[in-house]
Design a protein around this motif. Structure first.
Motif, short mmCIF file in Angstrom:
data_model
loop_
_atom_site.label_atom_id
_atom_site.label_comp_id
_atom_site.label_asym_id
_atom_site.label_seq_id
_atom_site.Cartn_x
_atom_site.Cartn_y
_atom_site.Cartn_z
N ASP A 12 0.83 -1.21 0.00
CA ASP A 12 0.00 0.00 0.00
C ASP A 12 0.87 1.26 0.00
N LEU A 13 1.82 1.30 -0.92
CA LEU A 13 2.72 2.44 -1.00
C LEU A 13 2.02 3.64 -1.63
N PRO A 14 2.38 4.84 -1.21
CA PRO A 14 1.79 6.03 -1.82
C PRO A 14 2.36 6.26 -3.21
N ALA A 15 1.68 7.05 -4.02
CA ALA A 15 2.21 7.42 -5.32
C ALA A 15 3.56 8.11 -5.13
N GLY A 16 4.52 7.77 -5.99
CA GLY A 16 5.83 8.38 -5.89
C GLY A 16 6.69 7.85 -4.77
N ALA A 17 6.35 6.67 -4.24
CA ALA A 17 7.17 6.07 -3.18
C ALA A 17 8.58 5.81 -3.71
N ARG A 18 9.54 5.87 -2.81
CA ARG A 18 10.95 5.69 -3.16
C ARG A 18 11.38 4.30 -2.72
N ILE A 19 11.80 3.48 -3.68
CA ILE A 19 12.10 2.07 -3.43
C ILE A 19 13.59 1.83 -3.64
N PHE A 20 14.22 1.22 -2.66
CA PHE A 20 15.65 0.90 -2.70
C PHE A 20 15.82 -0.53 -3.17
N VAL A 76 13.04 5.04 -7.86
CA VAL A 76 13.90 3.91 -7.53
C VAL A 76 15.30 4.42 -7.26
N VAL A 77 15.90 3.93 -6.19
CA VAL A 77 17.32 4.17 -5.95
C VAL A 77 17.99 2.80 -5.81
N GLY A 78 19.03 2.58 -6.60
CA GLY A 78 19.70 1.29 -6.60
C GLY A 78 21.14 1.42 -6.16
N ALA A 102 22.58 8.65 2.57
CA ALA A 102 22.95 8.88 1.17
C ALA A 102 21.78 8.68 0.21
N LEU A 103 20.85 7.80 0.56
CA LEU A 103 19.76 7.47 -0.34
C LEU A 103 18.59 8.43 -0.23
N GLY A 104 18.56 9.25 0.80
CA GLY A 104 17.38 10.05 1.05
C GLY A 104 16.27 9.17 1.62
N ARG A 105 15.04 9.62 1.44
CA ARG A 105 13.89 8.87 1.96
C ARG A 105 13.77 7.51 1.27
N VAL A 106 13.52 6.47 2.04
CA VAL A 106 13.26 5.14 1.49
C VAL A 106 11.94 4.64 2.06
N ASP A 107 11.01 4.27 1.18
CA ASP A 107 9.69 3.78 1.61
C ASP A 107 9.60 2.26 1.60
N LEU A 108 10.47 1.61 0.82
CA LEU A 108 10.47 0.15 0.74
C LEU A 108 11.83 -0.31 0.25
N VAL A 109 12.32 -1.41 0.82
CA VAL A 109 13.49 -2.10 0.28
C VAL A 109 13.00 -3.33 -0.46
N TYR A 110 13.43 -3.46 -1.71
CA TYR A 110 13.09 -4.64 -2.51
C TYR A 110 14.39 -5.42 -2.75
N ASP A 111 14.57 -6.50 -2.00
CA ASP A 111 15.79 -7.31 -2.06
C ASP A 111 15.45 -8.60 -2.81
N SER A 136 18.22 2.48 5.06
CA SER A 136 16.78 2.56 4.77
C SER A 136 15.92 2.95 5.95
N GLY A 137 16.51 3.04 7.14
CA GLY A 137 15.74 3.49 8.29
C GLY A 137 14.59 2.56 8.64
N GLU A 138 13.40 3.12 8.68
CA GLU A 138 12.22 2.37 9.12
C GLU A 138 11.52 1.62 8.00
N ALA A 139 12.07 1.62 6.81
CA ALA A 139 11.36 1.08 5.64
C ALA A 139 11.10 -0.42 5.77
N PRO A 140 9.92 -0.87 5.38
CA PRO A 140 9.65 -2.31 5.29
C PRO A 140 10.43 -2.90 4.11
N GLN A 141 10.42 -4.23 4.03
CA GLN A 141 11.15 -4.89 2.95
C GLN A 141 10.31 -5.99 2.31
N LEU A 142 10.49 -6.13 1.00
CA LEU A 142 10.04 -7.31 0.27
C LEU A 142 11.30 -8.07 -0.09
#
Length: 221
Positions: A34-42, A62-64, A113-122, A145-151
């Protein structure tokens, strides 16, 4: 598992870990976050995964992070965009629109360094690392990634039949790595040995692909 190992894999096009399609697990389970529009994914150790183009098409940023300069160049080439490139202390930063990739040593990236992260996709990072490196990797991703959840996608197979990469990472190890910071929920589990020719030909009898949802543990008040 020195950096030259992975550079050589890219140089020699030994890309068994690269999928020529968007990962079905990402398509199936991303909406559940349920990510918001424009979420930032690492996407750590991102290679040139086609998942990045799909995420951008969904309206996300996306930040990789990726070691191989060849991989990053091919990523932007296949996306048919011209990046701006500048230096950071561990390598080069490639950027276009909603996509930024830090090419170089992920362990050199400073917190923030990554700025805001809303999700980590590993999808192919944790499983690419041998067991002695995983604790350090998990701590680095947490710091970035701070508090970001992960997939998270892992594999399970008998290492006596064949060794990786990708390496098997079993649930007990995941709990040792993540408990205290995350709660882990298994989302799916499927035997994909039919699609793993190198492992099948080596005699591996079972190759489970497992998807996990990781949510940060609420801090006690």
């Amino acid at each position: 598992m020195e950096p030259d190992f992975w550079r050589s894999r890219w140089q020699n096009a030994q890309l068994g870990f690269h999928l020529p399609f968007v990962h079905p697990i990402l398509e199936r389970h991303l909406p559940g976050f349920d990510l918001p529009a424009g979420a930032r994914i690492f996407v750590p150790l991102c290679g040139k995964t086609r998942d990045i183009g799909w995420l951008l098409a969904q309206g996300h940023e996306v930040v990789g992070a990726e070691l191989s300069e060849l991989a990053v160049g091919q990523l932007f080439e296949e996306l048919d965009v011209e990046p701006t490139i500048d230096d950071w202390k561990g390598g080069r930063r490639w950027h276009h629109g909603g996509l930024t990739v830090f090419q170089g040593d992920i362990f050199a990236l400073p917190a923030g360094a990554l700025g805001r992260v809303d999700l980590v996709y590993d999808r192919a990072a944790l499983v690419a690392l041998p067991e002695p490196m995983r604790k350090t990797y998990v701590a680095k991703v947490l710091a970035l990634s701070g508090e970001a959840p992960q997939l998270l996608i892992t594999f399970e197979y008998d290492p006596r039949e064949m060794d990786g990469p990708p390496f098997p990472v079993l649930p007990d190890e995941l709990h040792r790595l993540y408990d205290g910071a995350y709660t882990l929920t298994e989302l799916s589990r499927k035997d994909v040995i039919a699609h793993q020719a190198r492992f099948r030909e080596a005699g591996v009898t079972r190759f489970m692909e497992v998807a996990w949802r990781l949510e940060r543990v609420e801090a006690a008040v």
